[in-house]
Design an enzyme around this catalytic site. Structure first.
Site, PDB file in Angstrom:
ATOM      1  N   LYS A 241       0.274   5.410  -6.052  1.00  0.00           N
ATOM      2  CA  LYS A 241      -0.718   5.407  -7.142  1.00  0.00           C
ATOM      3  C   LYS A 241      -1.630   6.626  -7.045  1.00  0.00           C
ATOM      4  O   LYS A 241      -1.845   7.335  -8.026  1.00  0.00           O
ATOM      5  CB  LYS A 241      -1.523   4.097  -7.073  1.00  0.00           C
ATOM      6  CG  LYS A 241      -2.618   3.884  -8.090  1.00  0.00           C
ATOM      7  CD  LYS A 241      -3.944   4.497  -7.742  1.00  0.00           C
ATOM      8  CE  LYS A 241      -4.488   4.203  -6.381  1.00  0.00           C
ATOM      9  NZ  LYS A 241      -5.052   2.870  -6.198  1.00  0.00           N
TER      10      LYS A 241
ATOM     11  N   GLU B  93      -6.626   1.540 -13.394  1.00  0.00           N
ATOM     12  CA  GLU B  93      -6.053   2.735 -12.758  1.00  0.00           C
ATOM     13  C   GLU B  93      -4.794   3.204 -13.494  1.00  0.00           C
ATOM     14  O   GLU B  93      -4.633   4.401 -13.769  1.00  0.00           O
ATOM     15  CB  GLU B  93      -5.727   2.448 -11.287  1.00  0.00           C
ATOM     16  CG  GLU B  93      -6.984   2.314 -10.441  1.00  0.00           C
ATOM     17  CD  GLU B  93      -6.712   2.112  -8.961  1.00  0.00           C
ATOM     18  OE1 GLU B  93      -7.631   2.333  -8.166  1.00  0.00           O
ATOM     19  OE2 GLU B  93      -5.591   1.717  -8.589  1.00  0.00           O
TER      20      GLU B  93
ATOM     21  N   TYR C 228      -8.598  -3.658 -11.163  1.00  0.00           N
ATOM     22  CA  TYR C 228      -8.271  -2.381 -10.539  1.00  0.00           C
ATOM     23  C   TYR C 228      -6.979  -1.793 -11.114  1.00  0.00           C
ATOM     24  O   TYR C 228      -6.916  -0.626 -11.507  1.00  0.00           O
ATOM     25  CB  TYR C 228      -8.017  -2.585  -9.041  1.00  0.00           C
ATOM     26  CG  TYR C 228      -9.198  -2.732  -8.135  1.00  0.00           C
ATOM     27  CD1 TYR C 228      -9.935  -3.907  -8.083  1.00  0.00           C
ATOM     28  CD2 TYR C 228      -9.546  -1.702  -7.265  1.00  0.00           C
ATOM     29  CE1 TYR C 228     -10.985  -4.051  -7.195  1.00  0.00           C
ATOM     30  CE2 TYR C 228     -10.598  -1.842  -6.362  1.00  0.00           C
ATOM     31  CZ  TYR C 228     -11.312  -3.020  -6.331  1.00  0.00           C
ATOM     32  OH  TYR C 228     -12.339  -3.151  -5.457  1.00  0.00           O
TER      33      TYR C 228
ATOM     34  N   CYS D 210      -1.419   1.721  -3.156  1.00  0.00           N
ATOM     35  CA  CYS D 210      -2.414   2.782  -2.942  1.00  0.00           C
ATOM     36  C   CYS D 210      -1.815   4.187  -2.893  1.00  0.00           C
ATOM     37  O   CYS D 210      -2.305   5.098  -3.572  1.00  0.00           O
ATOM     38  CB  CYS D 210      -3.159   2.556  -1.632  1.00  0.00           C
ATOM     39  SG  CYS D 210      -3.449   0.838  -1.211  1.00  0.00           S
TER      40      CYS D 210
ATOM     41  N   GLU E 153     -26.003  15.067  -4.101  1.00  0.00           N
ATOM     42  CA  GLU E 153     -27.401  15.229  -3.696  1.00  0.00           C
ATOM     43  C   GLU E 153     -28.323  14.285  -4.459  1.00  0.00           C
ATOM     44  O   GLU E 153     -29.424  13.957  -4.003  1.00  0.00           O
ATOM     45  CB  GLU E 153     -27.863  16.682  -3.834  1.00  0.00           C
ATOM     46  CG  GLU E 153     -28.012  17.181  -5.253  1.00  0.00           C
ATOM     47  CD  GLU E 153     -28.432  18.658  -5.306  1.00  0.00           C
ATOM     48  OE1 GLU E 153     -29.488  18.996  -4.760  1.00  0.00           O
ATOM     49  OE2 GLU E 153     -27.667  19.473  -5.865  1.00  0.00           O
TER      50      GLU E 153
ATOM     51  N   CYS F 237       0.823  -1.211   0.000  1.00  0.00           N
ATOM     52  CA  CYS F 237       0.000   0.000   0.000  1.00  0.00           C
ATOM     53  C   CYS F 237       0.858   1.262   0.000  1.00  0.00           C
ATOM     54  O   CYS F 237       0.675   2.156  -0.821  1.00  0.00           O
ATOM     55  CB  CYS F 237      -0.926  -0.020   1.209  1.00  0.00           C
ATOM     56  SG  CYS F 237      -1.834   1.498   1.425  1.00  0.00           S
TER      57      CYS F 237
ATOM     58  N   HIS G 110     -27.207  21.196  -1.497  1.00  0.00           N
ATOM     59  CA  HIS G 110     -27.351  21.753  -2.831  1.00  0.00           C
ATOM     60  C   HIS G 110     -26.423  22.945  -3.036  1.00  0.00           C
ATOM     61  O   HIS G 110     -26.303  23.765  -2.131  1.00  0.00           O
ATOM     62  CB  HIS G 110     -28.813  22.185  -3.025  1.00  0.00           C
ATOM     63  CG  HIS G 110     -29.089  22.698  -4.395  1.00  0.00           C
ATOM     64  ND1 HIS G 110     -29.153  21.854  -5.476  1.00  0.00           N
ATOM     65  CD2 HIS G 110     -29.303  23.947  -4.847  1.00  0.00           C
ATOM     66  CE1 HIS G 110     -29.401  22.580  -6.559  1.00  0.00           C
ATOM     67  NE2 HIS G 110     -29.485  23.849  -6.205  1.00  0.00           N
TER      68      HIS G 110
END
Ligand code: NDP
Length: 466
Positions: free
Chosen positions: A53, A186, A182, A50, A446, A45, A441
């Site tokens: 990356k 990516e 993944y 992670c 939303e 990681c 908003h």
């Protein structure tokens, strides 16, 4: 606390996210703990996954930010990108994190052994470089994995995997990436954003198996619009180097690809080959993943395993969760099984996708009746920018009790949204509570609470109009 006659109460093999968390927690309870790690602390990681990356994802996003700025009135001067500056700054951040991991272990009182550890038996660990053995009451295998080098492919040694992709001396002009998971997607998006001509080669019908089909199809379309070429139902047959030094791949559809880098992102393998697991009586599956029971115990009574080395869910937060369960079970006399239900996850593609809970296909397999709420729109930020990119938000709701069982998002900051909606889905929130939640908003998120009517209903496997 019972002190054992062993050198350590807990010996952790592997200093990645899961191993470090378990080691720290055990040491903080007063246990004698060691971690063996021959590489940089933090595991895949922090060092090759992670973290670096995501920093590269951020780098890629600037390309479009610069383009979009014009619609908002900005005039930018010439822009250019320097791969080596990114690499240098990225690696400095990784080094900083390595330091934090080391400092935290030290603060907790964990002994960090910079060595390769292998089993002599279930309680005896050999430190290969130091050429000595230590003993431990409990041993935790947290060694993670590495990219599958796909040795069956002729010419595989000419290809790179994600490990090498981080360290390329220069950006390629043209790359083909095999895989539709993944990592393939990516990296395809990162390289594309940084100006590389990218092709993705995937064996299946549609990229990113296991995600919701609407998300998969829309991501496919969106990244093709950004210039990534996707070839499906095709694999490499052979890779070779040409006389001019460039690479040539023969594809199973009869065509050829030529360019300067070929990347394999065909899944990962557990790093168990040289651990001496047989000497400890620890069994593995055919892939080499350590077999564990519901409480992460291996076939050896005192040996546990977690993270990517077991064949469950290879995600950092899952390894950390497993580490906490391990501590409860083994050191707090509170048997705790890891909970793998409704894990939110994101692919940091461009655009991002994120998901938690059931895809529509899964709902079809498991629920008799369910409702789908779906909206596809251009997010506000894209309007003045003149960017055609669309966003998708989709909810799957169990018609039997109104529970929202799945949420799927494609678009800017989808990963951030998945974290929040993950809480709602983990709490088994009803659709009526989504409807009762006031919208923020104007945001893209939303839409999660303003889809009052289903797009369609599925009743006993048949789609019916809402
Ligand atoms: P994935 O399992 O996600 O993808 C592997 C891909 O390779 C799939 O598309 C698979 O096809 C294909 N494949 C496998 N074997 C072959 C073969 N023999 N020939 C052709 N194609 C093949 O693995 P990754 O390596 O991309 O990532 C590993 C794991 O790391 C992920 O599953 C994820 O859990 C984690 N990860 C998470 C990230 C995040 O959270 N953002 C980022 C990166 C990794 P098929 O679909 O047909 O099986």
């Amino acid at each position: 606390m019972t002190q054992t006659s062993y050198d350590y109460d807990l010996f952790v093999i592997g200093g990645g996210s899961g191993g470090v968390r378990a080691a720290r927690l055990a040491a903080q309870m007063g246990h004698r703990v060691a971690v063996a790690e021959y590489d940089d602390l933090g595991g895949t990681c922090v060092n090759r996954g992670c973290v670096p990356k995501k920093l590269m994802v951020y780098a890629g996003e600037y390309a479009e930010h610069f383009e979009d700025a014009a619609g908002y009135g900005w005039t930018l001067g010439d822009t250019s990108f320097d791969w080596n500056v990114l690499k240098r700054n990225r690696d400095a951040e990784v080094r900083r994190l390595n330091g934090i991991y080391g400092a935290n272990l030290e603060k907790a009182g964990v002994e960090v052994l910079r060595d390769i550890a292998v089993f002599d038996d279930a309680h005896t660990i050999r430190l290969v470089n130091a050429d000595r053995t230590v003993t431990a009451d409990k041993v935790l295998i947290a060694v993670g994995g590495y990219p599958n080098p796909h040795r069956a492919l002729e010419g595989h040694e000419l290809c790179i995997t994600s490990d090498a992709a981080f360290d390329l001396a220069e950006l390629p002009e043209k790359i083909i990436i095999a895989g539709g998971g993944y990592i393939a997607i990516e990296f395809a998006c990162i390289f594309n954003a940084l100006g590389v001509e990218v092709t993705v080669l995937y064996r299946g019908m549609e990229i990113l198996q296991h995600f919701d089909m609407d998300v998969r199809r829309l991501l496919h379309a969106e990244i093709e619009n950004k210039g990534i070429k996707i070839i499906t139902k095709t694999i490499f047959e052979k890779v070779e180097r040409k006389e001019d030094g460039s690479l040539r791949a023969a594809l199973s559809n009869g065509s050829f690809w030529e360019g300067d880098q070929i990347m394999l992102a065909l899944g990962r393998l557990p790093s168990t080959e040289k651990l001496g697991l047989d000497r400890a009586g620890v069994q593995t599956d055919r892939k080499g993943c350590v077999l564990v029971d519901d409480h992460l115990k291996t076939s050896a009574d005192n040996v546990y395993a977690l993270g990517d080395v077991i064949d469950r869910v290879p995600l950092t937060p899952v390894a950390i969760h497993e580490a906490m369960c391990f501590i409860e079970t083994v050191f707090k006399d509170n048997p705790t099984q890891p909970d793998y239900v409704n894990i939110p996850t994101a692919v940091f593609s461009h655009p991002q996708i994120a998901t938690v809970g059931m895809s529509e296909d899964e709902a079809e397999r498991t629920l008799e009746n369910f409702d789908v709420y779906r909206t596809i729109f251009r997010p506000m930020r894209n309007i003045l920018a003149g960017r055609p990119d669309r966003m998708l938000i989709k909810l799957v709701v169990d018609a039997a009790d109104d529970t929202v069982v799945g949420a799927h998002i494609l678009g800017p900051e989808a990963g951030e949204m998945a974290q929040l909606i993950g809480i709602a889905i983990k709490a088994c929130v009803k659709k009526a509570q989504f409807d009762a939640t006031m919208a923020v908003h104007p945001t893209a998120a939303e839409e999660l609470v303003t889809m009052y009517e289903p797009t369609y209903r599925v009743r006993k496997g048949k789609k019916v109009a809402a």
